[in-house]
Design a protein around this motif. Structure first.
Motif, PDB file in Angstrom:
ATOM      1  N   PRO A  58       0.873  -1.101  -0.155  1.00 38.05           N
ATOM      2  CA  PRO A  58       0.153  -0.225  -0.052  1.00 38.05           C
ATOM      3  C   PRO A  58       0.533   1.070   0.038  1.00 38.05           C
ATOM      4  O   PRO A  58       0.423   2.188  -0.318  1.00 38.05           O
ATOM      5  CB  PRO A  58      -0.630  -0.740   0.828  1.00 38.05           C
TER       6      PRO A  58
ATOM      7  N   ALA B  81     -11.405  -3.425  -4.086  1.00 41.37           N
ATOM      8  CA  ALA B  81     -11.369  -4.393  -2.766  1.00 41.37           C
ATOM      9  C   ALA B  81     -10.011  -3.947  -1.874  1.00 41.37           C
ATOM     10  O   ALA B  81     -10.086  -3.291  -1.606  1.00 41.37           O
ATOM     11  CB  ALA B  81     -12.023  -5.335  -2.601  1.00 41.37           C
ATOM     12  N   ASP B  82      -9.203  -4.901  -2.862  1.00 43.91           N
ATOM     13  CA  ASP B  82      -7.863  -4.124  -2.473  1.00 43.91           C
ATOM     14  C   ASP B  82      -7.277  -2.991  -2.381  1.00 43.91           C
ATOM     15  O   ASP B  82      -7.314  -2.834  -1.243  1.00 43.91           O
ATOM     16  CB  ASP B  82      -6.874  -5.474  -2.424  1.00 43.91           C
TER      17      ASP B  82
ATOM     18  N   VAL C 115      -9.674  -0.466  -2.036  1.00 48.26           N
ATOM     19  CA  VAL C 115     -10.362   0.389  -1.090  1.00 48.26           C
ATOM     20  C   VAL C 115      -9.733  -0.499   0.524  1.00 48.26           C
ATOM     21  O   VAL C 115      -9.394   0.222   1.373  1.00 48.26           O
ATOM     22  CB  VAL C 115     -11.834  -0.018  -0.879  1.00 48.26           C
ATOM     23  N   ASP C 116      -9.533  -1.624   0.983  1.00 49.66           N
ATOM     24  CA  ASP C 116      -9.379  -1.623   1.623  1.00 49.66           C
ATOM     25  C   ASP C 116      -7.066  -1.806   2.422  1.00 49.66           C
ATOM     26  O   ASP C 116      -7.717  -1.354   3.452  1.00 49.66           O
ATOM     27  CB  ASP C 116      -9.313  -3.573   1.378  1.00 49.66           C
ATOM     28  N   LEU C 117      -6.882  -1.886   1.294  1.00 47.59           N
ATOM     29  CA  LEU C 117      -5.313  -1.071   1.152  1.00 47.59           C
ATOM     30  C   LEU C 117      -4.623   0.191   1.293  1.00 47.59           C
ATOM     31  O   LEU C 117      -3.689   0.698   1.920  1.00 47.59           O
ATOM     32  CB  LEU C 117      -4.190  -2.504   1.383  1.00 47.59           C
TER      33      LEU C 117
ATOM     34  N   PRO D 151      -6.634   3.698   2.865  1.00 47.35           N
ATOM     35  CA  PRO D 151      -5.773   3.912   3.851  1.00 47.35           C
ATOM     36  C   PRO D 151      -4.787   4.338   4.389  1.00 47.35           C
ATOM     37  O   PRO D 151      -4.266   5.278   5.391  1.00 47.35           O
ATOM     38  CB  PRO D 151      -6.457   2.514   5.133  1.00 47.35           C
ATOM     39  N   GLU D 152      -4.602   3.591   3.342  1.00 53.09           N
ATOM     40  CA  GLU D 152      -2.739   4.540   3.410  1.00 53.09           C
ATOM     41  C   GLU D 152      -2.861   6.054   2.932  1.00 53.09           C
ATOM     42  O   GLU D 152      -1.909   6.773   3.722  1.00 53.09           O
ATOM     43  CB  GLU D 152      -1.633   3.598   2.067  1.00 53.09           C
TER      44      GLU D 152
END
Length: 153
Positions: A39, A70-71, A73-75, A78-79
């Motif tokens: 990320p 999805a990856d 958004v999820d990873l 947030p970074e």
């Protein structure tokens, strides 16, 4: 395929591209740049593009659907948020709301031609002569409207 070969041949006239080489190159991410890594690595590259080219958005391509998105958004999101590059919550939920301002809502007005498609079951539409037609695409959203109408209508 010929169009893709022409693009590659123009971009690098010193190399003779074969259809197999083009297919392998395009296999992940399409014709645009591909960023792979942690990320932090992906966020570093996106920030570099923003700083160097003053771009204000990205079109993401997928390698695996829906996993790639999805990856991201999820990873990666947030970074980017930890770096203050993305707000915790967008100012408005849809482009329509951002373009038309407060009070417009996320969906087209009731008098807009697209509004008639909101509550039709997925795969049904009406012809210009008023006949029901089965087939097509779209999924029902949690709110009962077609997903396509929520995105584009």
């Amino acid at each position: 395929m010929r169009a893709a070969l022409a693009i590659f041949s123009t971009a690098d006239p010193t190399r003779r591209w074969t259809p197999d080489q083009v297919a392998r190159y395009l296999g992940i991410g399409g014709i645009g740049p591909v960023v792979v890594g942690s990320p932090a690595t992906v966020a570093d590259e996106l920030e570099r593009w923003v700083e160097e080219a003053d771009i204000d958005g990205f079109n993401l391509a997928y390698a695996v659907t829906p996993g790639t998105f999805a990856d991201f958004v999820d990873l990666v999101v947030p970074e980017l948020r930890s770096r203050d590059r993305l707000p915790e919550e967008p100012a408005a939920a849809t482009l329509r709301e951002r373009l038309h301002g407060p009070g417009c809502g996320p969906r087209v007005r009731a008098d807009h031609p697209a509004a008639e498609y909101r509550d039709w079951p997925s795969g049904e539409r009406q012809s210009a002569e008023g006949r029901m037609i089965r087939g097509g695409f779209g999924t029902r959203s949690e709110s009962g409207g077609r997903a396509l109408a929520n995105l584009h209508g």
